[in-house]
Write a protein that holds these residues in place. Sequence first.
Motif, mmCIF file in Angstrom:
data_model
loop_
_atom_site.group_PDB
_atom_site.id
_atom_site.type_symbol
_atom_site.label_atom_id
_atom_site.label_comp_id
_atom_site.label_asym_id
_atom_site.label_seq_id
_atom_site.Cartn_x
_atom_site.Cartn_y
_atom_site.Cartn_z
ATOM 1 N N LEU A 1 10.915 6.590 37.537
ATOM 2 C CA LEU A 1 10.582 7.309 38.478
ATOM 3 C C LEU A 1 10.121 7.422 40.208
ATOM 4 O O LEU A 1 10.639 8.415 40.679
ATOM 5 C CB LEU A 1 10.243 8.378 37.545
ATOM 6 C CG LEU A 1 10.341 9.090 36.120
ATOM 7 C CD1 LEU A 1 9.312 9.856 35.101
ATOM 8 C CD2 LEU A 1 11.614 9.021 36.352
ATOM 9 N N PRO B 1 12.881 3.937 26.160
ATOM 10 C CA PRO B 1 12.695 4.363 28.063
ATOM 11 C C PRO B 1 12.854 3.636 28.679
ATOM 12 O O PRO B 1 11.467 2.655 28.895
ATOM 13 C CB PRO B 1 11.507 5.386 27.800
ATOM 14 C CG PRO B 1 11.495 5.153 25.677
ATOM 15 C CD PRO B 1 11.966 4.289 25.594
ATOM 16 N N PRO C 1 8.125 9.742 28.476
ATOM 17 C CA PRO C 1 8.417 8.604 28.299
ATOM 18 C C PRO C 1 9.960 8.625 27.670
ATOM 19 O O PRO C 1 11.012 8.452 28.529
ATOM 20 C CB PRO C 1 7.819 7.229 27.583
ATOM 21 C CG PRO C 1 6.708 7.719 26.747
ATOM 22 C CD PRO C 1 6.607 9.484 27.137
ATOM 23 N N ARG D 1 12.668 10.137 31.000
ATOM 24 C CA ARG D 1 12.769 9.832 31.772
ATOM 25 C C ARG D 1 14.238 9.046 31.834
ATOM 26 O O ARG D 1 14.434 9.350 32.885
ATOM 27 C CB ARG D 1 12.045 8.745 31.674
ATOM 28 C CG ARG D 1 10.557 8.267 31.854
ATOM 29 C CD ARG D 1 9.703 6.735 31.912
ATOM 30 N NE ARG D 1 7.720 6.902 31.701
ATOM 31 C CZ ARG D 1 7.788 6.513 30.920
ATOM 32 N NH1 ARG D 1 8.060 5.662 30.272
ATOM 33 N NH2 ARG D 1 6.277 6.747 30.843
ATOM 34 N N ARG D 2 14.432 8.816 31.066
ATOM 35 C CA ARG D 2 16.286 8.466 31.212
ATOM 36 C C ARG D 2 16.915 9.367 31.870
ATOM 37 O O ARG D 2 17.503 10.088 33.028
ATOM 38 C CB ARG D 2 16.911 7.673 30.194
ATOM 39 C CG ARG D 2 17.793 7.144 30.291
ATOM 40 C CD ARG D 2 18.364 6.620 29.188
ATOM 41 N NE ARG D 2 17.836 5.898 29.248
ATOM 42 C CZ ARG D 2 17.563 4.169 29.593
ATOM 43 N NH1 ARG D 2 18.274 4.131 30.609
ATOM 44 N NH2 ARG D 2 16.698 2.877 28.344
ATOM 45 N N ALA E 1 8.084 3.772 33.493
ATOM 46 C CA ALA E 1 7.453 5.017 34.472
ATOM 47 C C ALA E 1 7.855 4.722 35.931
ATOM 48 O O ALA E 1 8.383 5.654 36.713
ATOM 49 C CB ALA E 1 5.814 5.512 33.998
#
Length: 149
Positions: A26, A20, A44, A47-48, A23
């Motif tokens: 983002l 992932p 996590p 996230r993508r 953080a």
Amino acid sequence: MTVLGHQPPGPDEATGPPAPPPAAALEVLRPRLRTAGQQFAIGPGWRRLVLDCHHRISAEFPAYELLAVKQKYGRLSFQAFPRPWRPGERSWTSEEHARLHDLLDATTARSESLCERCAAPARLRRTRRLWLTLCDACEATVEESGELG
């Protein structure tokens, strides 16, 4: 090459899901937030997915306004408007609203089979107080609190 009807594993099957993004990736969403300082309440593994959604939406709605990015009942909830809402004004058309929701619905649907913790293929788990979409490995390791770390 196929041997005896067996297809060789693809890159994801052989090596597992890609790591992932951190953080910090983002942070590109922060300028879009209606409420400054709001946290992104996702694991996590999503996230993508969130970044992909952001890129698809911003391609069609360059001024979109982000209300929230969170997990709700084991699904990703990416809440946005086509552009900033202003009281007393018609800020977007019905067609724009429908198109945005088509993009958001597609992202939510993808989250239903993607582990929120590691991005592997997964399913909804109702085994703790917080519903989560997890793969078998993460289901075995995530504590009762649902903290994804």
